[in-house]
Design an enzyme around this catalytic site. Structure first.
Site, PDB file in Angstrom:
ATOM      1  N   GLY A 181       0.838  -1.257   0.090  1.00 28.81           N
ATOM      2  CA  GLY A 181      -0.016   0.054   0.074  1.00 28.81           C
ATOM      3  C   GLY A 181       0.818   1.272  -0.099  1.00 28.81           C
ATOM      4  CG  LEU A 241      -5.756   5.804  -7.669  1.00 31.27           C
ATOM      5  CD1 LEU A 241      -6.711   6.057  -8.827  1.00 31.27           C
ATOM      6  CD2 LEU A 241      -4.636   4.681  -8.185  1.00 31.27           C
ATOM      7  CB  CYS A 271     -24.468   3.373  30.340  1.00 27.23           C
ATOM      8  SG  CYS A 271     -22.887   3.330  31.057  1.00 27.23           S
TER       9      CYS A 271
END
Lengths: 599, 342
Positions: A51, A82, A198
């Site tokens: 990557g 890109l 909660c």
């Protein structure tokens, strides 16, 4: 005046040190001495990830003179890659990153010997023997599970590992060498931020709480229901002191929407045919009114303001920020706008469900427009209910999708540093001039990843005996267990072991058989190579070092969230219901569980 | 200057960087024209970084021809392009990096360009240029608010210089200080839930830079300069020696004439340091063999920093480095330092 931008890790030179003062007739191959250039061309290296860092790293490696490179990545190319993953062009969107990276690199260095794997590094095929093929491994990853895994493999194979990470303008490079440096897991890494149930269900105070709620809601309505992702008001909230006088009011409110506890959100939605208006009124009116009966919550907080579908549409449309010069997604709509968006996205998602057929479930994906629309709308409506400033789709997408901003230059710098460290590392092996740093966790050396080959051995073969303590680690679940072994002559016939005592309640709870829900196995395992543009789930950790890409599929992500959230429950001691007992079955440890002998 | 509407294609492609530096910065980038001189390893890295960032136009200028040595650290030039013009050979792959950028080629020698050639650009980046040329271009441009950058990689070493003019305006994003309420919590003492802890504000700043001439002509003979010598990176002097080599020889040290170039380098070192009134010991002989050719990873680091400084200057966002960045690839250390009048 002078500031250090990049600090070296150690003082080992990137090149063999020269002891003589005068330059001799050195033979250079470009900038490198010939011996170094030659050793690089015979070296075999593994790059894990193709990557942001991976693309830059591959380029640097071949240009520096590395000839034998293997690269592995399970992901496919997306248009948002890109802006920095320069080995890819628009026409490659959807294709394998590892494969296209290899092809692009070969175009400017045809003599390089590159092997590409479109696969997950956690696939058991890539065993210790596989790792032993390499002189050096370099990570270019974006998630902790894979980093932990590679760390252990490299320790087991005794191969140096260069670890790195970037996010925005920041980056880091670390060299890991067994016996010389700390390993990746030596220092505890901060766990992903989680919120108590909660907060999500009753008292959100920040937009992120509403966004998490909206993602849970998506799963409850359209996806896989998860007991840890409840969206209805939480009556077990310890802050609420039940007053008998309130009981009547509560009973009335809860009867209106058919008793929260007994009917699941999905069943209820189905019973209305996923009617968007009914859904709207239940979530943003009835449930809010129910919350209001828990008056102790609102003594010091601003009380939520319910919304009503009909009333909203009777109001004049509020002025919306001019579209003008901003991105369309950066517009912040008004309540009506988000109500409309909610309506539309529910209808679209409902159609998607119908199309998929009986028992279908959708998986949330930030890049799937109706799924993203739904979360944007639901989160904003909730923000409005709780008097928070609403957020644009652009901002919601960042938070819901855990997007880490990323640019080319940071990755370029870090990948440059990685190769310089690689040269130092390989050099110190050749020259025998090591720099001994910190102590390592030596017991890691006993990791054993080849589960099957061990099945015929005895525990004593591993130095495990009466009184041994074993630490079992499942890093995919972020779960640790300490086991004391005590020899016994008194077991029943054919029983080889017996478990006594309580397991720490840190494992995720499932309402279906454990095998089906086990995060480490089956269809939730991020080890499946993706064939679409959806990346396998990644780490949500927003720390600099651990994230480059963002996850786009939420299955693994939400599972991790839930297991972390469970741990938070346990730690914060806010939820009695979290005390559960995990039954240990008698299956042999799978590949994801490492047994480490502590003595 | 800027085209105000970002297309959907751009929004999708630039998404991850818009989320970092914001839409305004991206728009300014989109309106910027840059001149890049010199397309060896460092030039290719800078070209890549600017094209990916999405500038309006990038002109690649280089008069030299491709040789095996020149394309060693260059990933834009095809392996069969020896003999072609370096800029021309880089064009196709450069353009493919981002079709939305106008990439142009100019094969003239930069020395032959008239003054007004430079005025069409918002920023110029000079690599592999002589000292005289760099000083001339810097003087021309800085007064016209054209941002000037210089950089080189020589073996394991590299540097970057910037002159953003007398008054460079930029913004910085700072967290907003919200009075009164704290981070919300769930306890009974919780405050009202209206706070968004992520709100930020933009602060405007101005900074001034000196010329390259001043930066390179620091007087080391006075006492003050001498006392700062210890803290001065040796790379500053290395740069001076290499610029002199380039001026005298018309080229950089070459691997295939290692022996003679090394000797010449050492001699020039002696001359340069003596002229400055400094000792040769500032640059030990061992430096020489690490100054040949271009180390690809050093190009990546220096090109990354240089690329990001260009982005900052053009987008007018975030504090620029002032005014030198030196990188020593042997040590892996990078420092930002200031040389010149204060």
């Amino acid at each position: 005046m002078r500031t250090s931008l990049l600090s070296p890790l150690d003082q080992t030179a990137a090149c063999p040190r020269r002891r003589n003062a005068e330059p001799t007739m050195a033979q250079l191959v470009g900038p490198l001495r010939k011996e170094l250039a030659d050793s690089l061309s015979s070296c075999r290296v593994l790059v894990v990830g193709a990557g942001g860092i991976g693309c830059e790293l591959l380029k640097n490696l071949v240009l520096t003179g590395f000839k034998n490179i293997e690269v592995i990545d399970l992901d496919t190319i997306d248009v948002s890659n890109l802006n920095r993953q320069f080995l890819f062009q628009k026409k490659h969107v959807g294709k394998s990153k590892a494969q296209v990276a290899k092809e692009s690199v070969l175009r400017f260095c045809p003599s390089a010997n590159i092997t590409a794997y479109h696969d997950s590094i956690m696939n058991p095929d890539y065993n210790v023997e596989f790792f032993r093929n390499f002189q050096l491994v370099m990570n270019a990853l974006d998630n902790r599970a894979a980093r932990n895994h590679v760390n252990r493999m490299c320790l087991a194979a005794d191969i140096p590992l260069i670890e790195s990470g970037t996010a925005g303008y920041l980056g880091q490079v670390t060299v890991i060498k067994k016996g010389q440096t700390e390993c990746y897991e030596c220092q505890p890494k901060p766990t992903q931020k989680t919120f108590p149930g909660c907060t999500i269900r009753n008292t959100p105070s920040e937009p992120i709480h509403c966004i998490v709620w909206a993602k849970y809601l998506f799963n409850q309505l359209f996806g896989e229901e998860d007991a840890d992702q409840e969206v209805s008001p939480d009556t077990a909230d310890p802050e609420v002191a039940w007053n008998p006088a309130d009981a009547a009011a509560r009973a009335t409110a809860s009867n209106k929407d058919g008793d929260i506890k007994r009917v699941s959100t999905k069943e209820w939605a189905r019973s209305t045919g996923y009617d968007p208006v009914k859904l709207f009124n239940k979530l943003f009116k009835d449930d809010i009114m129910y919350l209001l009966t828990m008056d102790k919550l609102w003594k010091k907080r601003k009380a939520p303001l319910p919304l009503d579908w009909t009333e909203i549409h009777q109001l004049e449309s509020s002025q919306e920020e001019a579209f003008g010069t901003g991105l369309k997604d950066q517009q912040v709509l008004g309540v009506q706008g988000y109500a409309q968006l909610f309506h539309r996205s529910v209808e679209t998602l409902r159609s998607q469900l119908i199309e998929k057929g009986e028992g279908a479930e959708l998986v949330w994906d930030k890049d799937d427009p109706p799924a993203m629309d739904f979360v944007t709308a639901a989160a904003n409506l909730r923000m409005n209910v709780f008097s928070m400033n609403m957020k644009s789709r652009f901002d919601v997408k960042s938070m819901a999708g855990n997007i880490i901003p990323a640019i080319a230059t940071t990755n370029a710098v870090i990948a440059g540093l990685i190769v310089l460290e690689a040269l130092k590392t390989l050099n110190s092996d050749f020259d025998q001039c090591r720099t001994v740093n910190l102590q390592c966790c030596s017991f890691h050396a006993q990791h054993n990843f080849d589960g099957f080959p061990n099945n015929n051995k005895f525990l004593s073969d591993f130095g495990i005996r009466n009184g041994s303590r074993l630490q079992a680690d499942d890093f995919l679940q972020d779960y640790t267990l300490l086991v004391n072994l005590i020899h016994s002559e008194e077991l029943e016939k054919d029983v080889e072991f017996e478990v006594v005592g309580d397991a720490p309640d840190k494992a995720p709870v499932s309402s279906v058989p454990e095998e089906g829900k086990n995060i480490a196995n089956g269809n939730k395992d991020s080890a499946q190579p993706s064939t679409s543009s959806k990346a396998a789930a990644e780490d949500d950790d927003v720390l600099i070092v651990d994230s480059d890409e963002e996850p786009s599929s939420s299955t693994m992500e939400t599972s991790l969230e839930s297991s972390n959230r469970k741990r938070k429950h346990h730690d914060a001691d806010t939820d009695d219901a979290a005390s559960k007992r995990k039954r240990l079955d008698q299956q042999p440890a799978d590949d994801d569980e490492d047994i480490i002998a502590l003595d | 200057m800027e085209d105000n509407i970002i297309s959907e294609e751009e929004a999708a492609q630039y998404d991850r960087q818009i989320r970092l530096w914001g839409l305004d910065a991206q728009k300014r980038l989109r309106g910027s024209r840059v001149l890049l001189v010199g397309l060896r390893g460092l030039g290719a890295e800078v070209a890549k970084n600017l094209i990916l960032a999405g500038v309006k136009g990038l002109t690649l200028l280089d008069h030299e021809q491709v040789t095996e040595e020149s394309r060693r650290a260059q990933f834009l030039i095809p392996v069969d392009a020896d003999g072609q013009n370096q800029a021309q050979a880089s064009l196709e792959r450069a353009q493919l990096l981002n079709p939305m950028v106008e990439v142009k080629v100019d094969t003239d020698a930069v020395e032959s360009k008239p003054d007004d050639f430079f005025f069409q650009f918002d920023a110029v980046c000079l690599t592999r240029c002589s000292k005289d040329l760099m000083v001339r271009v810097d003087q021309l441009c800085a007064s016209r608010n054209i941002k000037v950058f210089c950089g080189d990689v020589y073996g394991y070493h590299g540097y970057m210089f910037s002159d953003l003019g007398q008054e460079h305006h930029y913004v910085e994003e700072k967290p907003k200080v919200v009075k009164g309420s704290n981070e919300a919590n769930d306890g009974p003492e919780a405050k009202k839930g209206k706070v968004d802890p992520n709100e930020t504000t933009m602060v405007k700043k101005t900074i001034s830079f000196c010329s390259l001439k001043e930066a390179l002509e620091v007087d080391w003979t006075n006492e003050k300069a001498k006392s700062s010598l210890k803290r001065t990176p040796a790379d500053y002097f290395l740069l001076q020696v290499l610029l002199k080599f380039r001026t005298d020889k018309g080229r950089d040290p070459q691997p295939d004439s290692f022996a003679e170039d090394s000797q010449l380098f050492l001699q020039i070192r002696d001359d340069v340091l003596e002229t400055m009134g400094l000792s040769s010991e500032l640059l030990p002989n061992t430096f020489v063999s690490y100054c040949f050719s271009e180390m690809a990873p050093v190009c990546a680091v220096v090109g990354g920093v240089l690329g990001q400084e260009l982005v900052k200057a053009l987008s007018q966002r975030d504090a620029p480095h002032r005014n030198f960045f030196f990188f020593d690839g042997l040590k892996g250390s990078g420092v930002v330092d200031y040389f010149g009048s204060k």
